[in-house]
Design an enzyme around this catalytic site. Sequence first.
Site, mmCIF file in Angstrom:
data_model
loop_
_atom_site.group_PDB
_atom_site.id
_atom_site.type_symbol
_atom_site.label_atom_id
_atom_site.label_comp_id
_atom_site.label_asym_id
_atom_site.label_seq_id
_atom_site.Cartn_x
_atom_site.Cartn_y
_atom_site.Cartn_z
ATOM 1 N N ARG A 1 41.434 46.376 39.662
ATOM 2 C CA ARG A 1 41.596 44.957 39.996
ATOM 3 C C ARG A 1 41.468 44.714 41.500
ATOM 4 N NH1 ARG A 1 47.227 43.041 39.144
ATOM 5 N NH2 ARG A 1 47.327 40.945 40.005
ATOM 6 N N HIS B 1 39.683 41.588 43.476
ATOM 7 C CA HIS B 1 40.430 40.717 44.379
ATOM 8 C C HIS B 1 39.863 40.759 45.796
ATOM 9 C CE1 HIS B 1 44.331 39.586 42.156
ATOM 10 N NE2 HIS B 1 43.442 39.981 41.259
ATOM 11 N N HIS C 1 40.685 43.519 31.326
ATOM 12 C CA HIS C 1 42.061 43.280 30.890
ATOM 13 C C HIS C 1 42.454 44.180 29.718
ATOM 14 C CE1 HIS C 1 42.355 38.975 32.774
ATOM 15 N NE2 HIS C 1 42.272 39.941 33.671
#
Length: 330
Positions: free
Chosen positions: A68, A72, A197
Amino acid sequence: MSITNSQFSNCFLISLIFLIAFAPNHANGQELKVGFYHKTCPHVEWIVKEVVDDVISRVPSLAAPLLRMHYHDCFVRGCDASLLLDSPTKQAEKDSIPNLSLRGFQIIDKVKTAIEKSCPGIVSCADTVALVARDVTVAVKGPFWEVETGRRDGRVSNITEALFNLPPPFANITSLKQGFLQRGLSVKDLVVLSGSHTIGMSHCSSFNNRLYNFTGKGDTDPSLDPNYIKSLKLKCSPNDQNTIVEMDPGSVRTFDNSYYKLVAKRRGLFTSDSVLLDDSETKAYLKEQSINQYGSTFFKDFGESMVKMGRVQVLTGTQGEIRKVCTRIN
Protein backbone atom coordinates in the site's frame (compact mmCIF):
# COMPACT_ATOMS: atom_id res chain seq x y z
CA MET A 1 -6.81 3.94 7.31
CA SER A 2 -8.23 4.82 10.70
CA ILE A 3 -10.13 8.09 11.25
CA THR A 4 -12.39 9.62 13.88
CA ASN A 5 -15.95 10.72 13.17
CA SER A 6 -15.00 14.38 13.01
CA GLN A 7 -12.05 13.57 10.79
CA PHE A 8 -14.35 11.46 8.66
CA SER A 9 -16.64 14.45 8.10
CA ASN A 10 -13.72 16.71 7.28
CA CYS A 11 -12.26 14.15 4.90
CA PHE A 12 -15.64 13.81 3.20
CA LEU A 13 -15.74 17.52 2.46
CA ILE A 14 -12.19 17.41 1.22
CA SER A 15 -12.92 14.41 -1.00
CA LEU A 16 -15.56 16.49 -2.79
CA ILE A 17 -12.99 19.07 -3.80
CA PHE A 18 -9.89 16.93 -4.36
CA LEU A 19 -10.77 16.46 -8.02
CA ILE A 20 -10.61 20.22 -8.50
CA ALA A 21 -7.57 20.71 -6.31
CA PHE A 22 -5.38 18.07 -7.94
CA ALA A 23 -3.47 19.14 -11.02
CA PRO A 24 -3.49 16.55 -13.84
CA ASN A 25 -0.39 14.43 -14.20
CA HIS A 26 1.47 14.67 -17.48
CA ALA A 27 4.54 12.53 -16.79
CA ASN A 28 4.49 9.06 -18.30
CA GLY A 29 7.68 7.51 -17.03
CA GLN A 30 9.30 7.22 -20.47
CA GLU A 31 12.78 7.38 -18.96
CA LEU A 32 12.15 4.42 -16.68
CA LYS A 33 13.31 1.00 -17.78
CA VAL A 34 13.75 -2.53 -16.49
CA GLY A 35 17.37 -3.02 -15.48
CA PHE A 36 18.21 0.65 -15.02
CA TYR A 37 20.86 -0.32 -12.43
CA HIS A 38 22.28 -3.20 -14.45
CA LYS A 39 25.75 -1.63 -14.57
CA THR A 40 25.72 0.68 -11.54
CA CYS A 41 24.15 -1.68 -8.96
CA PRO A 42 23.68 -5.07 -10.61
CA HIS A 43 22.60 -6.93 -7.46
CA VAL A 44 20.02 -4.41 -6.23
CA GLU A 45 16.98 -6.63 -6.87
CA TRP A 46 18.61 -9.58 -5.13
CA ILE A 47 19.45 -7.35 -2.14
CA VAL A 48 15.85 -6.11 -1.86
CA LYS A 49 14.40 -9.61 -2.20
CA GLU A 50 16.68 -11.05 0.46
CA VAL A 51 15.63 -8.46 3.04
CA VAL A 52 11.93 -8.62 2.10
CA ASP A 53 11.77 -12.42 2.20
CA ASP A 54 13.36 -12.45 5.64
CA VAL A 55 10.96 -9.81 6.98
CA ILE A 56 7.77 -11.33 5.55
CA SER A 57 8.74 -14.82 6.72
CA ARG A 58 8.73 -13.45 10.27
CA VAL A 59 6.03 -10.74 10.02
CA PRO A 60 3.70 -11.59 7.10
CA SER A 61 1.23 -8.90 8.17
CA LEU A 62 3.67 -6.26 6.88
CA ALA A 63 3.11 -7.29 3.27
CA ALA A 64 -0.12 -5.32 2.90
CA PRO A 65 1.06 -1.96 4.30
CA LEU A 66 4.34 -2.18 2.35
CA LEU A 67 2.42 -2.80 -0.87
CA ARG A 68 0.00 0.00 0.00
CA MET A 69 2.95 2.34 0.64
CA HIS A 70 3.80 2.39 -3.08
CA TYR A 71 0.21 3.36 -3.94
CA HIS A 72 0.10 6.08 -1.27
CA ASP A 73 3.40 7.47 -2.52
CA CYS A 74 2.49 7.51 -6.22
CA PHE A 75 -0.89 9.19 -5.72
CA VAL A 76 0.70 12.23 -4.06
CA ARG A 77 3.32 14.10 -6.13
CA GLY A 78 3.91 10.93 -8.11
CA CYS A 79 6.25 8.04 -7.28
CA ASP A 80 9.02 10.13 -5.71
CA ALA A 81 9.32 8.71 -2.16
CA SER A 82 7.91 11.95 -0.71
CA LEU A 83 5.86 9.70 1.59
CA LEU A 84 9.04 8.64 3.38
CA LEU A 85 10.25 12.10 4.40
CA ASP A 86 10.09 13.04 8.08
CA SER A 87 8.98 16.46 9.31
CA PRO A 88 10.10 17.81 12.71
CA THR A 89 6.76 19.65 12.91
CA LYS A 90 4.72 16.62 11.75
CA GLN A 91 3.64 18.29 8.51
CA ALA A 92 4.83 15.65 6.02
CA GLU A 93 2.72 13.22 3.99
CA LYS A 94 3.23 10.40 6.49
CA ASP A 95 1.62 12.62 9.16
CA SER A 96 -1.62 12.98 7.17
CA ILE A 97 -4.75 11.13 8.32
CA PRO A 98 -4.84 8.66 5.38
CA ASN A 99 -1.25 7.60 6.13
CA LEU A 100 -1.40 7.24 9.91
CA SER A 101 -2.19 3.53 9.68
CA LEU A 102 0.72 2.76 7.35
CA ARG A 103 3.39 0.51 8.84
CA GLY A 104 6.75 -0.73 7.70
CA PHE A 105 8.71 2.47 7.19
CA GLN A 106 11.53 0.87 9.16
CA ILE A 107 11.61 -1.97 6.62
CA ILE A 108 12.17 0.49 3.77
CA ASP A 109 15.01 1.96 5.84
CA LYS A 110 16.44 -1.52 6.37
CA VAL A 111 16.34 -2.28 2.65
CA LYS A 112 17.86 1.08 1.77
CA THR A 113 20.69 0.55 4.27
CA ALA A 114 21.48 -2.81 2.68
CA ILE A 115 21.50 -1.24 -0.78
CA GLU A 116 23.72 1.64 0.34
CA LYS A 117 26.32 -0.80 1.68
CA SER A 118 26.64 -2.34 -1.76
CA CYS A 119 25.95 0.67 -4.02
CA PRO A 120 26.24 3.98 -2.12
CA GLY A 121 24.38 6.91 -3.63
CA ILE A 122 23.05 4.99 -6.64
CA VAL A 123 19.54 3.64 -5.99
CA SER A 124 16.67 6.02 -5.18
CA CYS A 125 14.24 5.56 -2.33
CA ALA A 126 11.41 5.77 -4.88
CA ASP A 127 12.79 2.74 -6.71
CA THR A 128 13.31 0.98 -3.39
CA VAL A 129 9.61 1.40 -2.54
CA ALA A 130 8.60 0.07 -5.97
CA LEU A 131 10.84 -2.99 -5.67
CA VAL A 132 9.67 -3.72 -2.14
CA ALA A 133 6.03 -3.53 -3.27
CA ARG A 134 6.67 -6.20 -5.90
CA ASP A 135 8.64 -8.47 -3.59
CA VAL A 136 6.17 -8.40 -0.69
CA THR A 137 3.43 -9.35 -3.17
CA VAL A 138 5.45 -12.32 -4.38
CA ALA A 139 6.25 -13.27 -0.79
CA VAL A 140 2.54 -13.79 -0.04
CA LYS A 141 2.00 -15.92 -3.17
CA GLY A 142 1.09 -13.05 -5.47
CA PRO A 143 2.33 -12.27 -8.99
CA PHE A 144 5.82 -11.30 -10.10
CA TRP A 145 6.30 -8.41 -12.51
CA GLU A 146 9.35 -6.69 -13.94
CA VAL A 147 9.80 -3.38 -12.09
CA GLU A 148 10.89 -0.41 -14.15
CA THR A 149 13.51 1.68 -12.35
CA GLY A 150 15.23 5.01 -12.80
CA ARG A 151 13.08 7.17 -10.53
CA ARG A 152 14.61 10.03 -8.58
CA ASP A 153 13.54 11.22 -5.13
CA GLY A 154 11.53 14.35 -4.44
CA ARG A 155 12.43 17.00 -1.88
CA VAL A 156 8.94 18.11 -0.84
CA SER A 157 6.39 16.35 1.39
CA ASN A 158 3.18 18.09 2.41
CA ILE A 159 0.54 16.85 4.85
CA THR A 160 -2.30 18.67 3.09
CA GLU A 161 -1.50 17.25 -0.33
CA ALA A 162 -1.81 13.74 1.04
CA LEU A 163 -5.22 14.55 2.51
CA PHE A 164 -6.42 16.02 -0.79
CA ASN A 165 -5.12 13.41 -3.19
CA LEU A 166 -5.59 10.01 -1.56
CA PRO A 167 -9.14 8.81 -2.33
CA PRO A 168 -10.85 7.93 0.97
CA PRO A 169 -12.47 4.54 1.70
CA PHE A 170 -15.90 6.14 1.33
CA ALA A 171 -15.23 7.51 -2.19
CA ASN A 172 -17.90 6.97 -4.83
CA ILE A 173 -17.21 5.44 -8.24
CA THR A 174 -17.20 8.79 -10.05
CA SER A 175 -14.47 10.31 -7.87
CA LEU A 176 -12.44 7.09 -7.97
CA LYS A 177 -12.51 6.93 -11.77
CA GLN A 178 -11.67 10.62 -12.04
CA GLY A 179 -8.79 10.32 -9.59
CA PHE A 180 -7.26 7.43 -11.51
CA LEU A 181 -7.81 9.12 -14.87
CA GLN A 182 -5.97 12.22 -13.69
CA ARG A 183 -2.95 10.04 -13.03
CA GLY A 184 -3.04 8.33 -16.41
CA LEU A 185 -4.68 5.20 -15.02
CA SER A 186 -7.71 3.54 -16.57
CA VAL A 187 -10.96 2.23 -15.16
CA LYS A 188 -9.50 -1.24 -15.52
CA ASP A 189 -6.47 -0.18 -13.47
CA LEU A 190 -8.86 1.00 -10.76
CA VAL A 191 -10.62 -2.34 -10.38
CA VAL A 192 -7.40 -4.33 -10.80
CA LEU A 193 -5.46 -2.38 -8.16
CA SER A 194 -8.45 -2.58 -5.81
CA GLY A 195 -7.74 -6.30 -5.81
CA SER A 196 -4.79 -5.61 -3.50
CA HIS A 197 -7.41 -5.52 -0.74
CA THR A 198 -7.14 -9.30 -0.78
CA ILE A 199 -4.45 -8.84 1.89
CA GLY A 200 -4.36 -6.63 4.94
CA MET A 201 -6.40 -5.29 7.82
CA SER A 202 -8.54 -2.23 8.46
CA HIS A 203 -9.66 -0.26 11.50
CA CYS A 204 -13.40 -0.31 12.17
CA SER A 205 -13.45 3.48 11.91
CA SER A 206 -12.92 3.24 8.15
CA PHE A 207 -16.31 1.60 7.58
CA ASN A 208 -18.29 1.90 10.85
CA ASN A 209 -20.74 4.38 9.33
CA ARG A 210 -21.88 1.61 6.98
CA LEU A 211 -22.91 -0.46 10.00
CA TYR A 212 -24.53 2.10 12.28
CA ASN A 213 -25.23 5.49 10.69
CA PHE A 214 -25.03 5.34 6.92
CA THR A 215 -27.28 8.31 6.10
CA GLY A 216 -27.20 9.97 9.51
CA LYS A 217 -30.37 8.23 10.67
CA GLY A 218 -28.86 5.26 12.49
CA ASP A 219 -29.25 3.00 9.46
CA THR A 220 -27.01 0.51 7.66
CA ASP A 221 -25.64 0.60 4.13
CA PRO A 222 -28.18 -1.22 1.91
CA SER A 223 -25.42 -2.19 -0.52
CA LEU A 224 -23.84 -4.44 2.14
CA ASP A 225 -24.95 -8.04 2.60
CA PRO A 226 -27.09 -8.08 5.81
CA ASN A 227 -25.34 -11.19 7.12
CA TYR A 228 -21.97 -9.53 6.61
CA ILE A 229 -23.24 -6.51 8.55
CA LYS A 230 -24.19 -8.78 11.46
CA SER A 231 -20.74 -10.36 11.40
CA LEU A 232 -18.98 -6.98 11.35
CA LYS A 233 -21.13 -5.63 14.19
CA LEU A 234 -19.89 -8.46 16.39
CA LYS A 235 -16.36 -7.13 15.89
CA CYS A 236 -16.94 -3.38 15.64
CA SER A 237 -19.01 -1.49 18.19
CA PRO A 238 -20.38 2.00 17.40
CA ASN A 239 -17.61 4.64 17.32
CA ASP A 240 -14.96 1.93 17.59
CA GLN A 241 -11.65 3.51 16.56
CA ASN A 242 -9.14 0.82 17.46
CA THR A 243 -10.36 -2.68 16.56
CA ILE A 244 -8.98 -4.11 13.33
CA VAL A 245 -10.64 -6.65 11.03
CA GLU A 246 -9.52 -8.62 8.00
CA MET A 247 -10.27 -6.96 4.67
CA ASP A 248 -10.53 -10.36 2.98
CA PRO A 249 -11.62 -12.79 5.72
CA GLY A 250 -9.87 -16.14 5.49
CA SER A 251 -7.36 -14.97 2.89
CA VAL A 252 -5.74 -12.03 4.61
CA ARG A 253 -2.16 -13.29 4.17
CA THR A 254 -2.48 -14.84 0.72
CA PHE A 255 -2.61 -12.73 -2.42
CA ASP A 256 -5.37 -14.25 -4.58
CA ASN A 257 -8.60 -13.35 -6.37
CA SER A 258 -10.92 -14.00 -3.42
CA TYR A 259 -11.43 -10.24 -2.98
CA TYR A 260 -13.52 -10.20 -6.14
CA LYS A 261 -15.66 -13.06 -4.90
CA LEU A 262 -16.42 -11.14 -1.70
CA VAL A 263 -17.28 -7.88 -3.47
CA ALA A 264 -19.51 -9.79 -5.92
CA LYS A 265 -21.40 -11.12 -2.88
CA ARG A 266 -21.79 -7.54 -1.58
CA ARG A 267 -19.16 -8.09 1.08
CA GLY A 268 -16.68 -5.40 0.12
CA LEU A 269 -15.51 -3.83 3.37
CA PHE A 270 -15.23 -0.23 2.16
CA THR A 271 -17.65 1.88 0.19
CA SER A 272 -14.86 2.21 -2.38
CA ASP A 273 -15.01 -1.60 -2.76
CA SER A 274 -18.77 -1.82 -3.03
CA VAL A 275 -19.06 0.92 -5.64
CA LEU A 276 -17.13 -1.24 -8.09
CA LEU A 277 -20.54 -2.82 -8.66
CA ASP A 278 -21.93 0.58 -9.71
CA ASP A 279 -19.96 0.85 -12.96
CA SER A 280 -20.47 -1.49 -15.91
CA GLU A 281 -16.74 -1.86 -16.68
CA THR A 282 -15.57 -2.45 -13.12
CA LYS A 283 -18.51 -4.75 -12.43
CA ALA A 284 -17.79 -6.84 -15.53
CA TYR A 285 -14.15 -7.32 -14.55
CA LEU A 286 -15.08 -8.08 -10.96
CA LYS A 287 -17.63 -10.70 -11.96
CA GLU A 288 -15.21 -12.30 -14.43
CA GLN A 289 -12.47 -12.67 -11.83
CA SER A 290 -14.84 -13.90 -9.14
CA ILE A 291 -15.96 -16.95 -11.14
CA ASN A 292 -12.72 -17.74 -12.97
CA GLN A 293 -10.29 -18.98 -10.36
CA TYR A 294 -7.82 -20.98 -12.45
CA GLY A 295 -8.14 -19.10 -15.72
CA SER A 296 -8.08 -15.74 -13.96
CA THR A 297 -6.15 -12.91 -15.61
CA PHE A 298 -5.89 -11.04 -12.29
CA PHE A 299 -2.21 -11.77 -11.61
CA LYS A 300 -1.14 -10.71 -15.10
CA ASP A 301 -3.37 -7.64 -14.97
CA PHE A 302 -2.15 -6.66 -11.52
CA GLY A 303 1.47 -6.65 -12.61
CA GLU A 304 0.64 -4.52 -15.64
CA SER A 305 -1.35 -2.02 -13.59
CA MET A 306 1.40 -1.77 -10.98
CA VAL A 307 3.90 -0.94 -13.74
CA LYS A 308 1.57 1.79 -15.01
CA MET A 309 1.06 3.20 -11.52
CA GLY A 310 4.82 3.18 -10.99
CA ARG A 311 5.18 5.65 -13.89
CA VAL A 312 2.94 8.31 -12.40
CA GLN A 313 4.58 11.75 -12.37
CA VAL A 314 8.06 10.33 -11.83
CA LEU A 315 11.23 12.37 -11.50
CA THR A 316 14.03 11.17 -13.79
CA GLY A 317 17.33 12.33 -15.25
CA THR A 318 18.61 15.31 -13.27
CA GLN A 319 15.33 15.98 -11.48
CA GLY A 320 15.16 15.52 -7.71
CA GLU A 321 17.98 13.62 -6.05
CA ILE A 322 19.12 10.19 -4.88
CA ARG A 323 18.58 10.33 -1.13
CA LYS A 324 21.21 8.68 1.02
CA VAL A 325 18.66 8.27 3.82
CA CYS A 326 15.01 7.94 2.85
CA THR A 327 13.61 9.97 5.73
CA ARG A 328 15.44 13.19 4.86
CA ILE A 329 16.72 15.10 1.86
CA ASN A 330 20.46 15.18 1.27
